[in-house]
Design an enzyme around this catalytic site. Structure first.
Site, PDB file in Angstrom:
ATOM      1  CB  SER A 113      -9.895  -2.686   7.444  1.00  0.00           C
ATOM      2  OG  SER A 113      -9.184  -3.234   6.353  1.00  0.00           O
ATOM      3  CE  LYS A 141      -4.414  -1.480   0.459  1.00  0.00           C
ATOM      4  NZ  LYS A 141      -5.545  -1.005  -0.352  1.00  0.00           N
TER       5      LYS A 141
END
Length: 333
Positions: free
Chosen positions: A88, A63
């Site tokens: 999340s 990410k």
């Protein structure tokens, strides 16, 4: 290429040029991750497998690529306002780290059921946590409130061209490291990772096959591909906490057009793949990251005659942020 295909290509939120630009932009801030292989796992699969270890990336997951591309794409005025997201876990940590590197605030909306290790990463990287309920609706409404109160800019976890382009840099690296790959197997949730990877990989090698790996308890992508439109589920049930999101309007066209098929697996198969990664590769991989190995070892993949000529397969180990308590419990089962 016919006119319809050209028009579809132009409509995508990322292309090979934006992905190459992202690579230059983020290079100072990320790792070029290694590729592992194992003759033992090759024998079990009947294929030659090459594992792109994004679990060794900064922040413990892929990410950071998209987060850095988004953060460093902002002009000074935009950056000064800070950024906000809802996630999340891994995107939340990555955006917190990227914002810290640029010296700007990051407001992170996190659902109350997020894994503890991922929440701790956000805290470690300086993100300001705002809690929400576990539903997508709650996450989005809380993020909208934070944007209104702070003026911060939304960086969506996956439905953003800058994010997609950043994730696509994985293909540029992997296909330089292992040029002979004929297939890629990629975890799928909201589709940011596989969208970037697919756009770049198909631009480099139009014949390469791209398979999405998805839990059976969150099989909205398989349903969407079958229906020819985005399908969402009333609820998802899977150990792979990073694979519970649904496709966005920017990721769906790419998944629809460039992802060749979807392989769905049971949670038990994911746990077994985690075990193999730890015992044989000596790598700790979270459930979402291990699903590609689970897919290639699954009966549905091995027994499908149309996939028998997939021989050199790249598997994205997308992250390694796993609660050790959960890992230990999976061993005891």
């Amino acid at each position: 290429m016919n006119a319809e295909s050209q028009n579809k290509k132009k409509e995508y939120a990322a292309d090979i040029s934006s992905i190459k630009e992202a690579r230059i932009r983020i290079r100072p801030f990320i790792h070029e991750t290694p590729v592992f292989s194992s003759e033992t796992i090759n024998a079990a699969s009947g294929k030659r497998l090459f594992f792109k270890c994004e679990c060794f990336q900064k922040g413990g997951a892929f990410k950071i690529r998209g987060a850095c591309n988004a953060i460093y794409s902002l002009d000074e005025g935009e950056a000064a306002k800070g950024v906000v997201t809802h996630s999340s876990g891994n995107h939340a940590a990555a955006l917190s780290l990227a914002a810290k590197l640029r010296g700007i605030p990051a407001y992170i909306v996190i659902p109350e059921n997020a894994p503890k290790c991922k929440v701790e990463n956000v805290i470690r990287y300086g993100g300001q946590i705002i809690w929400s309920k576990a539903t997508i609706q709650s996450r989005e409404s809380v993020a909208a409130r934070v944007m209104q109160e702070t003026g911060a800019l939304l960086i969506h976890p996956y439905n953003d061209g800058r994010i997609i382009s950043g994730q696509g840099t994985i293909s540029l690296e992997l296909l330089e490291q292992v040029p002979q790959l004929d297939t890629l197997i990629v975890p799928i949730s909201g589709g940011g990772l596989i969208s970037g990877i697919s756009v770049a990989a198909k631009a480099i090698n139009p014949a390469i096959r791209i398979f999405a790996a998805e839990p059976k308890g969150a099989n909205d992508v398989a349903m969407s591909k079958a229906a020819g439109k985005i399908v969402t589920l009333p609820e998802t049930t899977t150990i792979a906490d990073g694979l519970r999101a649904f496709l966005g309007d920017l990721t769906w066209p790419i998944v629809r057009d460039l992802v060749d098929d979807v392989i769905t697996v049971e949670d038990t198969e994911i746990i077994e793949a985690m075990r193999l990664c730890l015992e044989i590769l000596k790598v700790v991989v979270e459930p979402s990251g291990a699903i590609g190995l689970a897919a290639v070892l699954s009966d549905s993949f091995k027994q499908n005659p149309s996939w028998k000529d997939c021989n050199s397969i790249g598997i994205i180990l997308s992250g390694g942020n796993v609660d050790l308590g959960m890992l230990w419990n999976s061993y005891k089962k």
